[in-house]
Design an enzyme around this catalytic site. Structure first.
Site, short mmCIF file in Angstrom:
data_model
loop_
_atom_site.label_atom_id
_atom_site.label_comp_id
_atom_site.label_asym_id
_atom_site.label_seq_id
_atom_site.Cartn_x
_atom_site.Cartn_y
_atom_site.Cartn_z
N ALA A 74 19.29 -9.40 25.25
CA ALA A 74 17.94 -9.59 24.73
C ALA A 74 17.66 -11.03 24.30
O ALA A 74 16.53 -11.50 24.39
CB ALA A 74 17.69 -8.64 23.56
N THR A 75 18.67 -11.73 23.83
CA THR A 75 18.44 -13.13 23.43
C THR A 75 18.00 -13.94 24.64
O THR A 75 17.03 -14.71 24.57
CB THR A 75 19.70 -13.73 22.79
OG1 THR A 75 19.94 -13.07 21.54
CG2 THR A 75 19.54 -15.22 22.55
N ASN A 154 14.51 -5.43 13.42
CA ASN A 154 15.95 -5.20 13.33
C ASN A 154 16.48 -5.14 11.90
O ASN A 154 17.56 -4.60 11.66
CB ASN A 154 16.71 -6.30 14.09
CG ASN A 154 16.34 -7.68 13.61
OD1 ASN A 154 15.17 -8.07 13.65
ND2 ASN A 154 17.31 -8.44 13.12
N ALA A 203 21.59 -3.68 26.63
CA ALA A 203 22.41 -2.48 26.77
C ALA A 203 23.20 -2.15 25.51
O ALA A 203 23.42 -0.99 25.19
CB ALA A 203 23.39 -2.65 27.94
N HIS A 204 23.61 -3.20 24.77
CA HIS A 204 24.61 -2.93 23.73
C HIS A 204 24.02 -2.29 22.48
O HIS A 204 24.78 -1.91 21.59
CB HIS A 204 25.37 -4.21 23.36
CG HIS A 204 24.62 -5.19 22.52
ND1 HIS A 204 24.76 -5.22 21.14
CD2 HIS A 204 23.74 -6.14 22.84
CE1 HIS A 204 24.00 -6.19 20.66
NE2 HIS A 204 23.37 -6.75 21.66
N THR A 242 25.00 -14.66 40.34
CA THR A 242 25.52 -13.42 40.91
C THR A 242 25.36 -12.28 39.93
O THR A 242 25.78 -12.38 38.78
CB THR A 242 27.02 -13.59 41.27
OG1 THR A 242 27.14 -14.68 42.18
CG2 THR A 242 27.56 -12.32 41.89
N CYS A 326 23.05 -11.65 12.91
CA CYS A 326 23.15 -13.03 13.38
C CYS A 326 23.16 -14.00 12.22
O CYS A 326 23.57 -15.14 12.36
CB CYS A 326 21.98 -13.36 14.31
SG CYS A 326 21.87 -12.26 15.72
#
Lengths: 387, 115
Positions: A74-75, A154, A203-204, A242, A326
């Site tokens: 997301a960052t 958050n 995802a995390h 990739t 963070c």
């Protein structure tokens, strides 16, 4: 109970056991290690896995698979959306809008835009943490190009009225970016119905691995963004490199699991929140920083008469946050809580408890008891009223 | 990456502040600065420290330092307590460089005992 008790699910989540089981197969030589952009058999196997994952993630958002750009999380998605949109549209105007209660990935991107000469309007939240639609309407100007507002905060769990905000922005022809890192897979999102242009996910936060996220790009006329990276031209040149097919597959499976369990998870979290709040209700001098209408997985409370760092240590073995994860290596007051009207002492003494799919009643009871005991201990050894 | 900011000594003193409290009728001083708040109570037996207690609000290093101070000087001459230097606890615990100012608040409180 001396083992760590993890109540920091808003920071990150453990990987779902079904993904842990599947991932080695995707990483292996007969799996999806190959470059999905390669036209050979192995490349096509990896590409098929990516296509399946794109369908899984897109179905949770209500978008087309082709509207997703894979990122590292997301960052990166926030930075790509904000810097990419503002820079692409700079010839039309250099006014952008956000809130000081956004995640650092957003606020720091806007500060970068300020350094590049953009005019940033920082909209203060209402006392309940939400953005007033009227305040937003008044802030939009003829030269406004971008608004960025998060879905779920958050630190506090405040849920913003994204459909309403999106309508305001669309009416004025302004792009809207939404940081949905905390809400994707947890609350319903429907970008087919909401006029959102850009939306960041990862995802995390939904029991997938770290290192993979995505940016939804509506692709409607005028919503183009400039890339941050330059390279092999993958993903239409918007985010070259990739593709990590195994991680993308894991993200897809995490999204499918989240969609399947969204209502069960929400009910579970709502019940845990009530249990926790009931257990700490009679502790004197607490300020509740998470609204009743907020996301139930986050409970932020503060006590202004104790030192936040000492409180964190006294709470061990609880794994909780004293602000955004963070920020936790520094002991500065949370900018989010300060924007909500807390003074420095209240913000320093704030603790965010965040619950998840695996959180148990026993852990909730332990956390409440630990919090009560830690506050009592620190208050007992503190001097009386300030000299 | 974040490493454990607390030594075993700081953790031990923070977890069991046996000298937290007040001494009714004893000489008491208070110092508030650098984001910390400390109250020291001194009971004497002649020229010796018979009991030393603290109440404090601050970070774990500060609370540990207050406990170490009180535990370390009970039974010793008052003159030695007066000669206390923050540097000895900063080095022993240890205390991070950016928090040494807080330990100096403890030294200031000791200085004002009997002032």
């Amino acid at each position: 109970m001396t083992a760590p008790v993890y109540l920091d699910y808003a920071a990150t989540t453990p990987v779902d056991a079904r993904i842990v089981d599947a991932l080695p197969g995707w990483l292996a030589a007969d799996g999806a290690f190959a470059n999905p952009s390669s036209t050979h058999i192995a490349g096509r196997q990896a590409a098929a896995l990516v296509a399946t994952a794109a369908e899984q993630v897109a179905s949770v958002l209500g978008c087309e698979p082709g509207q997703l750009v894979w990122t590292s999380g997301a960052t990166e998605s926030d930075n790509l959306a904000i810097l990419g949109a503002a820079r692409y549209r700079a010839v039309r105007g250099r006014h952008v809008v956000t809130m000081p209660t956004e995640h650092k990935a957003v606020t720091d991107a806007f500060r970068q835009l300020e350094r590049e000469g953009f005019d940033v309007t920082w909209l203060a939240p209402s006392p309940d943490g939400r953005l007033s639609l009227e305040a937003l309407r008044q802030a939009l100007r003829d030269d406004t190009q971008l608004v960025s507002i998060m879905h779920v905060n958050n630190e506090t769990g405040v849920v913003q009225d994204i459909p309403g905000i999106a309508s305001c922005c669309r009416d004025r022809g302004v792009l809207l970016h939404v940081d949905a890192a905390q809400s994707f897979g947890k609350l319903p999102i429907d970008v087919a119905a909401w006029p959102v242009d850009l939306l960041s996910i990862t995802a995390h936060k939904i029991y997938g691995p770290k290192g993979i996220g995505a940016l939804y790009v509506s692709g409607r006329p005028g919503s183009h963004i400039a890339p941050l990276f330059h390279g092999g031209g993958q993903q239409g040149g918007l985010r070259p490199g990739t593709l990590p097919a195994p991680l993308i597959a894991a993200f897809g499976l995490a999204a499918a699991i989240a969609a399947d369990s969204m209502h069960r998870d929400h009910d579970h979290l709502s019940r845990l929140r009530k249990r926790f709040r009931d257990a700490i209700r009679d502790i004197p001098g607490l300020r509740h920083n998470s609204p009743d209408a907020g996301f139930p997985g986050i409970v932020n409370v503060s006590a202004g008469d104790v030192d936040g760092e000492s409180l964190m240590l006294a709470l061990e073995p609880l794994c909780v946050a004293s602000g955004s994860a963070c920020n936790s290596a520094r002991h500065e007051p949370s900018g989010v809580l300060r924007a909500l009207g807390l003074d420095d002492a209240e913000a320093q003494g704030a603790i965010r408890f965040s619950f998840g799919r695996q959180t148990t009643d026993r852990e909730i009871d332990f956390a409440a008891a630990r919090y009560r005991a830690a506050l009592a201990k620190l208050r007992e050894i503190a001097p009386g009223d300030a000299a | 990456m974040v490493t454990d900011p607390y030594s075993a000594e700081v953790r031990r003193l923070f977890a069991a502040p046996a000298h937290a409290g007040t001494l009714p009728g004893a000489e008491t001083v208070r110092a508030v600065a650098q984001g910390v708040d400390v109250e020291l109570s001194l009971a004497r037996d002649g020229d010796r420290v018979s009991a030393l207690r603290f109440r404090a609000r601050g970070c774990p290093h500060f609370l540990a330092a207050a406990e170490a101070l009180c535990a370390g000087y009970e039974g010793r001459p008052v003159a030695e307590l007066r000669a206390f230097r923050a540097a000895e606890l900063v080095e022993r615990l240890p205390v991070p460089i950016d928090k040494t100012g807080r330990i100096l608040v403890l030294e200031d409180a000791v200085r004002s005992l009997g002032a």
